[in-house]
Design an enzyme around this catalytic site. Structure first.
Site, mmCIF file in Angstrom:
data_model
loop_
_atom_site.group_PDB
_atom_site.id
_atom_site.type_symbol
_atom_site.label_atom_id
_atom_site.label_comp_id
_atom_site.label_asym_id
_atom_site.label_seq_id
_atom_site.Cartn_x
_atom_site.Cartn_y
_atom_site.Cartn_z
ATOM 1 N N ASP A 39 -3.041 -1.565 -3.596
ATOM 2 C CA ASP A 39 -2.166 -0.799 -2.702
ATOM 3 C C ASP A 39 -1.272 -1.798 -1.982
ATOM 4 O O ASP A 39 -1.536 -3.003 -1.989
ATOM 5 C CB ASP A 39 -3.016 -0.016 -1.680
ATOM 6 C CG ASP A 39 -2.145 0.790 -0.725
ATOM 7 O OD1 ASP A 39 -1.127 1.349 -1.179
ATOM 8 O OD2 ASP A 39 -2.439 0.835 0.483
ATOM 9 N N SER A 40 -0.241 -1.286 -1.323
ATOM 10 C CA SER A 40 0.607 -2.155 -0.519
ATOM 11 C C SER A 40 -0.163 -2.707 0.684
ATOM 12 O O SER A 40 0.267 -3.687 1.283
ATOM 13 C CB SER A 40 1.827 -1.373 -0.035
ATOM 14 O OG SER A 40 1.400 -0.197 0.627
ATOM 15 N N TYR A 63 5.840 -0.766 1.359
ATOM 16 C CA TYR A 63 6.623 -0.610 0.132
ATOM 17 C C TYR A 63 7.586 0.585 0.251
ATOM 18 O O TYR A 63 8.582 0.649 -0.466
ATOM 19 C CB TYR A 63 5.703 -0.348 -1.065
ATOM 20 C CG TYR A 63 4.950 -1.556 -1.617
ATOM 21 C CD1 TYR A 63 4.923 -2.778 -0.958
ATOM 22 C CD2 TYR A 63 4.262 -1.438 -2.822
ATOM 23 C CE1 TYR A 63 4.217 -3.858 -1.488
ATOM 24 C CE2 TYR A 63 3.563 -2.518 -3.355
ATOM 25 C CZ TYR A 63 3.537 -3.729 -2.685
ATOM 26 O OH TYR A 63 2.838 -4.787 -3.217
ATOM 27 N N GLY A 64 7.233 1.519 1.116
ATOM 28 C CA GLY A 64 7.987 2.783 1.210
ATOM 29 C C GLY A 64 9.496 2.639 1.293
ATOM 30 O O GLY A 64 10.231 3.318 0.577
ATOM 31 N N CYS A 80 -1.365 3.153 -4.490
ATOM 32 C CA CYS A 80 -0.167 3.328 -3.666
ATOM 33 C C CYS A 80 0.769 4.345 -4.327
ATOM 34 O O CYS A 80 1.134 4.188 -5.499
ATOM 35 C CB CYS A 80 0.535 1.981 -3.555
ATOM 36 S SG CYS A 80 2.073 2.019 -2.652
ATOM 37 N N ASN A 81 1.152 5.357 -3.574
ATOM 38 C CA ASN A 81 2.047 6.387 -4.125
ATOM 39 C C ASN A 81 3.410 5.805 -4.467
ATOM 40 O O ASN A 81 4.007 6.147 -5.481
ATOM 41 C CB ASN A 81 2.237 7.515 -3.112
ATOM 42 C CG ASN A 81 0.999 8.356 -2.950
ATOM 43 O OD1 ASN A 81 0.887 9.436 -3.497
ATOM 44 N ND2 ASN A 81 0.029 7.856 -2.194
ATOM 45 N N THR A 82 3.923 4.912 -3.595
ATOM 46 C CA THR A 82 5.254 4.356 -3.827
ATOM 47 C C THR A 82 5.242 3.486 -5.088
ATOM 48 O O THR A 82 6.156 3.566 -5.916
ATOM 49 C CB THR A 82 5.711 3.533 -2.600
ATOM 50 O OG1 THR A 82 5.530 4.320 -1.418
ATOM 51 C CG2 THR A 82 7.159 3.125 -2.713
ATOM 52 N N CYS A 131 0.990 10.016 0.183
ATOM 53 C CA CYS A 131 1.045 8.654 0.721
ATOM 54 C C CYS A 131 -0.358 8.284 1.170
ATOM 55 O O CYS A 131 -1.063 9.124 1.743
ATOM 56 C CB CYS A 131 2.006 8.616 1.912
ATOM 57 S SG CYS A 131 2.013 7.032 2.786
ATOM 58 N N THR A 132 -0.734 7.032 0.901
ATOM 59 C CA THR A 132 -2.102 6.585 1.231
ATOM 60 C C THR A 132 -2.504 6.842 2.676
ATOM 61 O O THR A 132 -3.666 7.063 2.968
ATOM 62 C CB THR A 132 -2.206 5.057 0.995
ATOM 63 O OG1 THR A 132 -1.064 4.443 1.593
ATOM 64 C CG2 THR A 132 -2.269 4.734 -0.475
ATOM 65 N N HIS A 133 -1.525 6.754 3.588
ATOM 66 C CA HIS A 133 -1.870 6.841 5.011
ATOM 67 C C HIS A 133 -2.013 8.269 5.532
ATOM 68 O O HIS A 133 -2.610 8.489 6.577
ATOM 69 C CB HIS A 133 -0.788 6.153 5.852
ATOM 70 C CG HIS A 133 -0.777 4.662 5.733
ATOM 71 N ND1 HIS A 133 -0.690 4.012 4.523
ATOM 72 C CD2 HIS A 133 -0.850 3.687 6.672
ATOM 73 C CE1 HIS A 133 -0.692 2.706 4.727
ATOM 74 N NE2 HIS A 133 -0.791 2.491 6.029
ATOM 75 N N GLU A 150 -0.605 2.932 11.251
ATOM 76 C CA GLU A 150 -0.901 1.496 11.417
ATOM 77 C C GLU A 150 -1.157 1.166 12.887
ATOM 78 O O GLU A 150 -1.920 0.283 13.225
ATOM 79 C CB GLU A 150 0.284 0.648 10.917
ATOM 80 C CG GLU A 150 0.574 0.803 9.441
ATOM 81 C CD GLU A 150 -0.223 -0.132 8.566
ATOM 82 O OE1 GLU A 150 -0.525 -1.249 9.009
ATOM 83 O OE2 GLU A 150 -0.549 0.263 7.431
HETATM 84 N N1 DGL Z 1 0.882 2.742 0.244
HETATM 85 C C1 DGL Z 1 2.146 3.407 0.533
HETATM 86 C C2 DGL Z 1 2.192 4.729 -0.228
HETATM 87 O O1 DGL Z 1 1.173 5.334 -0.559
HETATM 88 C C3 DGL Z 1 2.345 3.635 2.011
HETATM 89 C C4 DGL Z 1 2.562 2.383 2.804
HETATM 90 C C5 DGL Z 1 3.815 1.634 2.372
HETATM 91 O O2 DGL Z 1 4.942 2.093 2.639
HETATM 92 O O3 DGL Z 1 3.642 0.595 1.768
HETATM 93 O O4 DGL Z 1 3.267 5.206 -0.510
#
Ligand code: DGL
Length: 267
Positions: free
Chosen positions: A11-12, A43-44, A74-76, A185-187, A153
């Protein structure tokens, strides 16, 4: 490649530990090697090219660590890099978008699905493509919620400011009457209760971690790579920056399953 090799997850940052948690729960004999790119998160807002470059670097590192399959938590990164990773790697690569889309199609009753994610994920259109491939007649409303990641965060998961921002972001989804919302998104699973409060009990929230872990189990079984590990699994956690911070936040997600963090700088 042996079946006792670890499952690689990246993940990011730390958010993907929700996916690692689901994999550890559903596949208790599997060892996990997790990489969180804490030095380069988020990463978003980054360009697809940059996210693809980061993803390839991490994948190469995890392949060096002998992982038997790669889960892009990570979704992105899934949105921008999944086809490229599948093309370049010889091990199976699993993303979070297809599993999330499948769960949403199963859940919707009125055929109107909402998707929220980072700017990169929403702009890529990856969720729309995955949803329409499963059910072409769906109505889809997608919305980027870029402020959610920094709020999580910051630990503001139950803060008045977060509620205010959630109301603003989610208003269009509410007025369009989506009955299912993908937390793309992971968060965002950490904001589940705030989002549920804003949207009310009639909207089903989809957290793709569980579904992604199920898909991982299926892929391992199909490839005859399911581990037995009689001595129990051995997990590794690797961050590209500040291992202590990672450990502290990681313990919030995983408890005692994480007791140390290695550091590896990439790029
Ligand atoms: N891990 C990213 C996602 O799931 C979220 C955090 C980021 O922007 O890196 O899209």
């Amino acid at each position: 490649m042996t079946a006792e090799a670890p499952v690689g997850i990246f993940d990011s940052g730390i958010g993907g530990l929700t996916v690692a948690h689901a994999v550890m729960q559903q596949l208790p004999r599997e060892s996990v090697t997790y990489f969180g790119d804490t030095a380069r998160v988020p990463y978003g807002p980054k360009s697809p090219e940059t996210v693809r470059r980061y993803s390839l670097e991490i994948a190469a590192f995890l392949v060096e660590q002998q992982v038997k399959t790669l889960v892009v938590a990570c979704n992105t990164a899934t949105a921008h890099a999944l086809p490229l990773l599948r093309e370049r790697l010889t091990i199976p690569v699993i993303g979070v978008i297809e599993p999330g889309a499948r769960a949403a199609v199963r859940a919707t009753r009125n055929g109107h699905v909402g998707v929220i994610g980072t700017a990169g994920t929403i702009k890529s259109g990856a969720y729309e493509r995955a949803l329409r491939a499963l059910e072409p007649s769906l109505r889809i409303t997608a919305r980027a919620c870029p402020l959610f990641v920094p709020m999580v965060e910051e630990g503001w998961v139950d803060h008045e400011a977060t509620r205010l921002i959630a109301r603003e972001y989610l208003a269009p989804l509410q007025s369009e009457e989506v009955d299912t919302l993908v937390l793309g998104c992971t968060h965002y699973p950490l904001l589940k209760h705030v989002i549920a409060d804003v949207l009310g009990p009639d909207v089903t929230l989809i957290d793709s971690a569980e579904e992604t872990a199920r898909e991982t189990a299926l892929v391992l079984r199909d490839q005859r790579l399911t581990a037995h590990n009689p001595a129990g699994p051995a997990h590794r956690f690797i961050a590209s920056d500040d291992p202590l911070m990672f450990l502290q936040l990681g313990q919030r997600f995983l408890g005692d399953a994480i007791d140390g963090v290695e550091v590896k700088t990439l790029g």
